[in-house]
Design a protein around this motif. Structure first.
Motif, PDB file in Angstrom:
ATOM      1  N   ARG A  37       0.824  -1.213   0.000  1.00  0.00           N
ATOM      2  CA  ARG A  37       0.000   0.000   0.000  1.00  0.00           C
ATOM      3  C   ARG A  37       0.857   1.262   0.000  1.00  0.00           C
ATOM      4  O   ARG A  37       0.492   2.265  -0.626  1.00  0.00           O
ATOM      5  N   ARG A  38       1.992   1.235   0.690  1.00  0.00           N
ATOM      6  CA  ARG A  38       2.875   2.403   0.681  1.00  0.00           C
ATOM      7  C   ARG A  38       3.410   2.656  -0.729  1.00  0.00           C
ATOM      8  O   ARG A  38       3.424   3.798  -1.207  1.00  0.00           O
ATOM      9  N   ASN A  39       3.841   1.595  -1.389  1.00  0.00           N
ATOM     10  CA  ASN A  39       4.346   1.756  -2.751  1.00  0.00           C
ATOM     11  C   ASN A  39       3.241   2.184  -3.708  1.00  0.00           C
ATOM     12  O   ASN A  39       3.480   2.986  -4.627  1.00  0.00           O
ATOM     13  N   LEU A  40       2.032   1.670  -3.490  1.00  0.00           N
ATOM     14  CA  LEU A  40       0.901   2.072  -4.325  1.00  0.00           C
ATOM     15  C   LEU A  40       0.637   3.567  -4.198  1.00  0.00           C
ATOM     16  O   LEU A  40       0.443   4.260  -5.208  1.00  0.00           O
ATOM     17  N   PHE A  41       0.669   4.095  -2.987  1.00  0.00           N
ATOM     18  CA  PHE A  41       0.365   5.515  -2.770  1.00  0.00           C
ATOM     19  C   PHE A  41       1.338   6.420  -3.528  1.00  0.00           C
ATOM     20  O   PHE A  41       0.920   7.343  -4.240  1.00  0.00           O
ATOM     21  N   PHE A  42       2.624   6.145  -3.389  1.00  0.00           N
ATOM     22  CA  PHE A  42       3.601   7.031  -4.027  1.00  0.00           C
ATOM     23  C   PHE A  42       3.723   6.770  -5.527  1.00  0.00           C
ATOM     24  O   PHE A  42       4.103   7.668  -6.287  1.00  0.00           O
ATOM     25  N   GLY A 102      11.578  -0.918  -9.770  1.00  0.00           N
ATOM     26  CA  GLY A 102      10.385  -0.076  -9.789  1.00  0.00           C
ATOM     27  C   GLY A 102      10.559   1.261  -9.101  1.00  0.00           C
ATOM     28  O   GLY A 102      10.178   2.300  -9.640  1.00  0.00           O
ATOM     29  N   ARG A 103      11.153   1.261  -7.919  1.00  0.00           N
ATOM     30  CA  ARG A 103      11.351   2.514  -7.191  1.00  0.00           C
ATOM     31  C   ARG A 103      12.329   3.412  -7.925  1.00  0.00           C
ATOM     32  O   ARG A 103      12.098   4.618  -8.087  1.00  0.00           O
ATOM     33  N   ASN A 104      13.446   2.836  -8.375  1.00  0.00           N
ATOM     34  CA  ASN A 104      14.470   3.630  -9.065  1.00  0.00           C
ATOM     35  C   ASN A 104      13.915   4.276 -10.330  1.00  0.00           C
ATOM     36  O   ASN A 104      14.172   5.452 -10.611  1.00  0.00           O
ATOM     37  N   TRP A 105      13.144   3.493 -11.088  1.00  0.00           N
ATOM     38  CA  TRP A 105      12.619   4.046 -12.330  1.00  0.00           C
ATOM     39  C   TRP A 105      11.540   5.087 -12.072  1.00  0.00           C
ATOM     40  O   TRP A 105      11.389   6.037 -12.837  1.00  0.00           O
ATOM     41  N   THR A 106      10.782   4.944 -10.993  1.00  0.00           N
ATOM     42  CA  THR A 106       9.800   5.966 -10.643  1.00  0.00           C
ATOM     43  C   THR A 106      10.491   7.301 -10.389  1.00  0.00           C
ATOM     44  O   THR A 106      10.009   8.356 -10.827  1.00  0.00           O
ATOM     45  N   VAL A 107      11.619   7.269  -9.700  1.00  0.00           N
ATOM     46  CA  VAL A 107      12.380   8.496  -9.444  1.00  0.00           C
ATOM     47  C   VAL A 107      12.867   9.099 -10.756  1.00  0.00           C
ATOM     48  O   VAL A 107      12.730  10.309 -11.007  1.00  0.00           O
ATOM     49  N   ILE A 108      13.447   8.266 -11.610  1.00  0.00           N
ATOM     50  CA  ILE A 108      13.990   8.749 -12.885  1.00  0.00           C
ATOM     51  C   ILE A 108      12.886   9.308 -13.773  1.00  0.00           C
ATOM     52  O   ILE A 108      12.999  10.418 -14.332  1.00  0.00           O
ATOM     53  N   ALA A 214      11.777   8.480  -4.054  1.00  0.00           N
ATOM     54  CA  ALA A 214      13.110   8.057  -3.613  1.00  0.00           C
ATOM     55  C   ALA A 214      13.116   7.693  -2.136  1.00  0.00           C
ATOM     56  O   ALA A 214      13.804   6.755  -1.712  1.00  0.00           O
ATOM     57  N   LEU A 215      12.342   8.399  -1.338  1.00  0.00           N
ATOM     58  CA  LEU A 215      12.357   8.196   0.108  1.00  0.00           C
ATOM     59  C   LEU A 215      11.498   7.022   0.577  1.00  0.00           C
ATOM     60  O   LEU A 215      11.845   6.341   1.550  1.00  0.00           O
ATOM     61  N   PHE A 216      10.395   6.743  -0.128  1.00  0.00           N
ATOM     62  CA  PHE A 216       9.407   5.827   0.439  1.00  0.00           C
ATOM     63  C   PHE A 216       9.061   4.608  -0.406  1.00  0.00           C
ATOM     64  O   PHE A 216       8.322   3.746   0.075  1.00  0.00           O
ATOM     65  N   MET A 217       9.562   4.485  -1.620  1.00  0.00           N
ATOM     66  CA  MET A 217       9.231   3.327  -2.441  1.00  0.00           C
ATOM     67  C   MET A 217      10.311   2.260  -2.365  1.00  0.00           C
ATOM     68  O   MET A 217      11.415   2.500  -1.842  1.00  0.00           O
ATOM     69  N   ASP A 218       9.993   1.078  -2.886  1.00  0.00           N
ATOM     70  CA  ASP A 218      10.911  -0.058  -2.842  1.00  0.00           C
ATOM     71  C   ASP A 218      11.066  -0.675  -4.231  1.00  0.00           C
ATOM     72  O   ASP A 218      10.179  -0.552  -5.092  1.00  0.00           O
ATOM     73  N   ASN A 219      12.192  -1.358  -4.430  1.00  0.00           N
ATOM     74  CA  ASN A 219      12.420  -2.175  -5.612  1.00  0.00           C
ATOM     75  C   ASN A 219      12.205  -3.641  -5.255  1.00  0.00           C
ATOM     76  O   ASN A 219      12.609  -4.084  -4.183  1.00  0.00           O
ATOM     77  N   LEU A 220      11.581  -4.399  -6.160  1.00  0.00           N
ATOM     78  CA  LEU A 220      11.440  -5.836  -5.968  1.00  0.00           C
ATOM     79  C   LEU A 220      12.480  -6.550  -6.823  1.00  0.00           C
ATOM     80  O   LEU A 220      12.481  -6.421  -8.052  1.00  0.00           O
ATOM     81  N   ALA A 221      13.359  -7.302  -6.172  1.00  0.00           N
ATOM     82  CA  ALA A 221      14.424  -7.991  -6.899  1.00  0.00           C
ATOM     83  C   ALA A 221      13.867  -8.990  -7.894  1.00  0.00           C
ATOM     84  O   ALA A 221      14.439  -9.202  -8.967  1.00  0.00           O
TER      85      ALA A 221
END
Length: 459
Positions: A37-42, A102-108, A214-221
């Motif tokens: 849910r945290r990743n969904l929000f951001f 996913g998190r890294n590309w969202t930032v970029i 960058a602060l609150f999302m995660d990458n899934l390996a």
């Protein structure tokens, strides 16, 4: 059963999750749902800004009066190329999630939105050549790619039973960027402000979205390690069938979002301010209803909801033809809003179908348990970007159809006749592939010996 660890590997950094199993209810209840849910929000926040930047030319053209020297055909061509680029970049954006995380590309991808916004801020003034506007419009198209990467990323976070709701909320929150930028435009035009005020508002918002991701999302390996999934998804017939159906839903939503204001000004003689008062209503309701489409699909089956949704879209389009011929503005606006709502509902139901189709296909292949789940998650996540790209091309077709209709007939009626025929084709494909008796029975028999039974009617 012990819940899988979400501890990151030190070599990757603190925002990597090495093990992720949302289908394990113990893991999901203990920690998975909170993280998802945290990743969904951001993700929604970043995608929302992306949609606003992608569709900003649908409102910038309302600022472009006679002093800009552009014809109605020029403006439809401008919005068409913006839509086209937004569709095309969805393909590499889908690959980007597996390459960067996913998190890294969202930032970029959020940071990249500064390029078209700043460029538009510089050139948005009378005397700028049409070719320059086209070039800057092409840059704005990158905002359309954020949807593909966001949907691919979020799909991996949620279990199959939650995907309709999660994907609908993710996409709906992004789609609502369209009416938000239109509402802001309404306020700016009403206050006698210029287009640079609008662009100046969005530049800091882009920075905020990138920083929060960058602060609150995660990458899934598990997603990053699977760079070949998109290639495999491209080989699947269902990817392209669903892409065709998505042209009818999302293609309609984004195409009408770009064109609604121009149709009102060119066919019904509305001023930019008068058009801005109503253009946001359809995209707003269409965005808000999208999660409902996903929820209904979770409950009753995506194929069933999609089929009857196309019936509604065809009926609404037929009424629009009549309203256009009778020059009835109240009827035209009210039914156009209904068509927006139906397109949003269909967006939710079609995207719910995607993970269900590949999960059902895994069962038909004899896969069971975690192996079936991995197969479905892998192909559905990869196919979403391709489906989203082709679906967005429908927006190009809609704007080009309106352009030709105004050139040939002086109104959008000819375009609506073409759209009516296309919705009929979408209805036929949905029924023939996913709801026709033999196809449904074959799927039920293939899944009969599995714990999770899915028919195409249930996807």
């Amino acid at each position: 059963m012990t819940a899988p660890s979400t501890a990151p590997a030190s070599s990757r950094g603190s925002r990597w999750i090495e093990q992720w199993d949302p289908e394990d209810e113990a893991f999901w209840n203990a920690k998975g749902e909170k993280i998802a849910r945290r990743n969904l929000f951001f993700s929604v926040l970043s995608e929302h800004i992306g949609f606003s930047i992608w569709t900003m030319w649908s409102v910038l053209v309302l600022f472009m009066g006679p002093e800009y020297g552009l014809t109605p055909a020029d403006k439809f061509l401008l919005t068409s190329v913006v839509t086209l680029v937004g569709a095309v970049v969805r393909v590499p954006y889908t690959f980007a999630v597996a390459i960067f995380g996913g998190r890294n590309w969202t930032v970029i991808s959020a940071g990249l939105l500064l390029i078209p916004t700043t460029a538009a801020f510089i050139v948005m003034k009378p005397g700028t050549s049409f070719s320059t506007f086209l070039l800057v419009g092409l840059l704005a198209g990158i905002g359309g790619g954020n949807f593909a990467s966001s949907m691919t990323n979020i799909n991996a976070f949620f279990p199959l039973r939650k995907k309709g709701w999660a994907l609908g909320l993710n996409a709906g929150g992004g789609n609502i960027g369209v009416p938000v930028i239109q509402l802001i435009t309404l306020a700016i035009i009403g206050a006698n402000g210029g287009p640079r005020v609008l662009l100046g508002i969005y530049i800091p918002l882009i920075v905020v979205a990138a920083v929060l991701a960058a602060l609150f999302m995660d990458n899934l390996a598990s997603v990053k390690n699977d760079t070949g999934a998109a290639k495999d998804a491209a080989k699947e017939a269902h990817t392209w069938i669903m892409a065709f159906l998505y042209i009818g839903t999302f293609g309609s939503f984004i195409g009408y979002s770009f064109a609604f204001g121009q149709v009102l000004t060119n066919q019904f003689g509305r001023t930019p301010l008068q058009a801005a008062y109503v253009t946001f209503i359809g995209p707003l309701l269409g965005s808000l209803i999208r999660p409902v489409g996903g929820w209904l699909a979770d409950r009753y089956g995506g194929a069933r909801i999609t089929l009857w949704n196309y019936v509604g879209m065809a009926a609404a389009t037929a009424v629009l033809v009549v309203a256009g011929m009778q020059k009835s503005l109240p009827l035209f606006v009210s039914v156009f809003v209904v068509l927006f709502v139906l397109s949003g509902l269909g967006n939710g139901s079609t995207y719910k179908m995607i993970p269900g189709i590949f999960q059902a296909q895994a069962l038909a292949k004899g896969l069971t348990g975690e192996e079936a789940v991995r197969y479905g998650r892998r192909l559905s996540g990869a196919s979403m970007g391709l489906i989203g790209a082709v679906g967005a091309l429908g927006g190009v077709g809609i704007n080009l159809a309106f352009r030709q209709s105004f050139l040939s007939y002086g109104s959008g009626t000819g375009a609506f006749v073409a759209f009516l025929a296309f919705y009929g084709a979408c209805f036929a494909v949905t029924w023939a592939v996913y709801l026709r008796g033999p196809a449904r029975q074959a799927r039920a028999e293939a899944a009969a010996d599995t714990k999770t039974q899915l028919s195409y009617a249930e996807v």
